[in-house]
Design an enzyme around this catalytic site. Structure first.
Site, PDB file in Angstrom:
ATOM      1  N   ASP A  69     -14.384  -7.353  12.662  1.00 30.92           N
ATOM      2  CA  ASP A  69     -13.391  -7.363  11.590  1.00 30.92           C
ATOM      3  C   ASP A  69     -13.745  -8.415  10.551  1.00 30.92           C
ATOM      4  OD1 ASP A  69     -10.982  -6.854  10.175  1.00 30.92           O
ATOM      5  OD2 ASP A  69     -10.105  -8.634  11.113  1.00 30.92           O
ATOM      6  N   SER A 106      -3.797  -6.745   8.382  1.00 29.42           N
ATOM      7  CA  SER A 106      -4.412  -7.106   7.108  1.00 29.42           C
ATOM      8  C   SER A 106      -3.378  -7.776   6.189  1.00 29.42           C
ATOM      9  CB  SER A 106      -5.037  -5.860   6.460  1.00 29.42           C
ATOM     10  OG  SER A 106      -5.917  -6.222   5.430  1.00 29.42           O
ATOM     11  N   TYR A 107      -3.165  -7.238   4.983  1.00 29.43           N
ATOM     12  CA  TYR A 107      -2.191  -7.852   4.083  1.00 29.43           C
ATOM     13  C   TYR A 107      -0.825  -7.909   4.745  1.00 29.43           C
ATOM     14  CZ  TYR A 107      -0.005  -9.084  -0.402  1.00 29.43           C
ATOM     15  OH  TYR A 107       0.664  -9.728  -1.413  1.00 29.43           O
ATOM     16  N   TYR A 110       0.789  -1.227   0.000  1.00 29.61           N
ATOM     17  CA  TYR A 110       0.000   0.000   0.000  1.00 29.61           C
ATOM     18  C   TYR A 110       0.826   1.284   0.000  1.00 29.61           C
ATOM     19  CZ  TYR A 110      -3.427  -3.495   1.357  1.00 29.61           C
ATOM     20  OH  TYR A 110      -4.213  -4.613   1.400  1.00 29.61           O
ATOM     21  N   HIS A 136     -12.346  -3.459  10.822  1.00 37.02           N
ATOM     22  CA  HIS A 136     -11.075  -3.622  10.128  1.00 37.02           C
ATOM     23  C   HIS A 136     -10.299  -2.309  10.081  1.00 37.02           C
ATOM     24  CE1 HIS A 136      -8.317  -5.971   7.759  1.00 37.02           C
ATOM     25  NE2 HIS A 136      -8.225  -5.001   6.867  1.00 37.02           N
ATOM     26  N   TRP A 182     -11.154  -3.769  -2.344  1.00 33.51           N
ATOM     27  CA  TRP A 182      -9.699  -3.892  -2.225  1.00 33.51           C
ATOM     28  C   TRP A 182      -9.041  -3.654  -3.579  1.00 33.51           C
ATOM     29  CZ3 TRP A 182      -6.156  -8.069  -3.591  1.00 33.51           C
ATOM     30  CH2 TRP A 182      -4.879  -7.911  -3.030  1.00 33.51           C
TER      31      TRP A 182
END
Length: 575
Positions: A260, A116-117, A44, A290, A164
């Site tokens: 989440d 997250s990722y 990101y 989230h 996303w």
């Protein structure tokens, strides 16, 4: 150390085993000494503080004696190579950890953090066992992508994947593909229009030809992954399989949220690593959504002590990370190991509680059965919920029309910017004829429900395939109905051939922790769609991925002696 100078080095190269160069920004004490490294790897943009410094004060990490490294993963922003979600993060993560350990200002001890990722990049790297990785802190992240990632119980996570792809991934993909500035600017305007009107595009079918991505001519893997079958070997490369989980052998602090989108996978990672690893595993679950660790989630406020800034009136998330990494990277006794390993926020009562294990040992799994006189449709119907098993009762039925799905209203979502996430009043949804509503009597005493939740639904459909959904709701004395947790199941994922016969469908609602207070009621909603969070079943054997047409289906829900549909609530004995 709070007054130290922080040295920032931009675009520090890391050469991987195949010659690809990844670039990172390094934040470190400007004193010439060596320190442990805290590494995060994300797609990101390492330069974007919203992501790379999102929920931690990374400067405070440096001030407390750490080198912080934020790295763009392969094929994203400053880093070389081609991006394919999750595919290279194991090997690349191994190489990045060992590179970080060998930097001249590193003392050789490396930890990883991120959500997250970039929570997942930690776990995939840890599964490769880099020698210098000493501890990780994965927050709100994935496990097996097939359940709670790209799909859930066979149902495609439509809204999450679209959001996303468009909002988090597409921009940099366009910049790489369209090197001519004028062409790039035109494509970015087109992308912005798609994002602004994303609600209009949710219903575009077939998804394999989805216009926003097809017209932009990017993200081919988005379509590939959507069409992988559950048993395709391709999943093994991008998923944290049981085999990979068993290889992880580092201390891990798992951070999760009741609202989440990755609650289930986060809990699963903790439970499975607790079983397979001989290293310390800890778990914290707040009332969070989230990336949102605040005290105001959705339409509810849980108190300042629920916030990341003042957890249980004791510390913030940055300090919790410092205590965790001081313990494992510096050998400092921070008191963490004397604390109970499970910390959960109990909603309703709005208190934090520490436990030894998850699920909790003093749990009684009590079935609450569905009842009605055959008209449980809407909250104005006669659906009831009680611990009394049904005897002879008429069934309930509704027509599920894919063209008019039940709208997503709050929940553990990851939808487009501005969409409501978390607890939301469900009364408008409960006025639909295609939503069955089963409600308990008013509670005289408080009832705590903490743990995994499952609905067993005895149902019949005349569709070739179909979905069933279930939702647990806390009804306040004034009638406000707040969702706690929900789930969905695709019939063909359970039974290869449906047929017009009664089947027992198990719907995993993941988990929650909530005290139903005196004067409240327990409610369960049953339907067949939750859109756009999940794709809509066409009822004809096809999916939104491949089909243009759909058909209505008659759904029949049974609650009688032979087919006792019910929800299983993990009730905690109050001390």
């Amino acid at each position: 150390m709070a007054s130290m100078q922080i040295l920032v080095e931009k675009n520090v190269p890391c050469t991987l085993r195949d010659g690809t160069i990844l670039y990172a920004d390094v934040y470190r004490p400007n004193d010439g000494n060596q320190y442990p490294v805290l590494l995060t790897r994300l797609p990101y943009n390492k330069n974007e503080r919203y992501y790379s410094h999102r929920y931690l004060d990374t400067h405070r990490l440096v001030e407390n004696g750490y080198v912080v490294i934020i790295q763009d993963v392969r094929g994203r922003f400053s880093s070389e190579g081609d991006f394919y979600p999750f595919k290279h993060e194991g090997n690349d993560g191994y190489d990045a950890v060992e590179w970080a350990a060998g930097l001249p200002y590193s003392d050789g001890n490396v930890g990883m953090f991120g959500l997250s990722y970039y929570g997942y990049t930690q776990l995939l790297a840890a599964a490769e066992n880099p020698p210098h990785l000493k501890a990780i802190f994965p927050a709100q992240t994935l496990s097996d992508i097939r359940d709670g990632g790209f799909f859930r119980n066979g149902v495609y996570e439509l809204g999450q994947n679209i959001s996303w792809a468009l909002e988090s991934i597409a921009g940099d993909e366009l910049k790489r593909k369209y090197v001519n500035l004028a062409e790039y600017e035109e494509k970015m305007r087109e992308l912005a229009e798609y994002i602004d009107t994303v609600e209009d595009w949710y219903t575009a079918v077939p998804l394999r030809e989805w216009p926003p991505l097809k017209n932009l001519d990017i993200l081919s893997y988005f379509f590939e992954m959507a069409e992988w079958k559950p048993d395709d070997d391709a999943w093994k490369q991008v998923s944290l399989t049981e085999e990979k989980l068993k290889k992880i052998n580092v201390p891990a602090y798992h951070l999760a949220g009741w609202y989440d989108c990755f609650l289930g996978p986060s809990i699963a990672n903790f439970v499975k690593l607790k079983q397979s690893s001989n290293q310390t595993q800890m778990l914290m679950i707040g009332p969070w959504a989230h990336g949102n660790f605040g005290f105001s989630i959705g339409e509810r406020r849980f108190g300042l002590h629920a916030s990341e800034n003042w957890i249980n009136y004791k510390e913030d998330l940055t300090n919790l990370h410092l205590r965790w990494f001081d313990q494992w990277l510096k050998g400092v006794d921070t008191g963490l190991l004397s604390e109970k390993p499970v910390k959960i926020f109990v909603m309703g009562e709005n208190v934090w509680r520490e436990e030894e294990v998850w699920p909790l040992p003093d749990t009684t799994h009590i079935p609450y059965y569905f009842h009605s006189e055959g008209v449980a449709n809407t909250r104005f119907g006669n659906g009831q919920l009680s611990t009394e098993p049904p005897k002879s009762e008429p069934f309930d039925q509704f027509i599920f029309n894919p063209k008019y799905p039940v709208p997503t209203t709050g929940g553990g979502t990851l939808l487009h910017t501005g969409a409501l996430t978390g607890p939301a009043d469900q009364r408008a949804v409960e006025e639909r004829e295609d939503v069955l509503v089963f409600t308990s009597q008013v509670l005289e005493d408080e009832l705590e429900v903490t743990g995994p939740i499952k609905v067993v639904l005895y149902a019949k459909t005349d569709g070739v395939d179909t979905d069933f959904t279930a939702k647990l709701v806390d009804v306040l004395p004034n009638g406000t109905a707040y969702n706690l947790t929900d789930g969905i199941v695709r019939a063909s994922d359970v039974y290869k051939r449906i047929g017009n016969e009664v089947k027992a469908y198990e719907i995993d609602l993941w988990a929650t922790s909530n005290v139903f207070m005196p004067g409240h009621r327990i409610r369960v909603e049953v339907s067949s769609s939750n859109f756009p969070r999940f794709d809509v079943n066409m009822n004809n054997g096809g999916t939104m991925l491949t089909d243009l047409e759909s058909r209505p289906a008659m759904q029949i829900i049974y609650h009688e002696e032979d087919y006792p549909s019910h929800i299983i609530l993990p009730v905690i004995r109050r001390k």
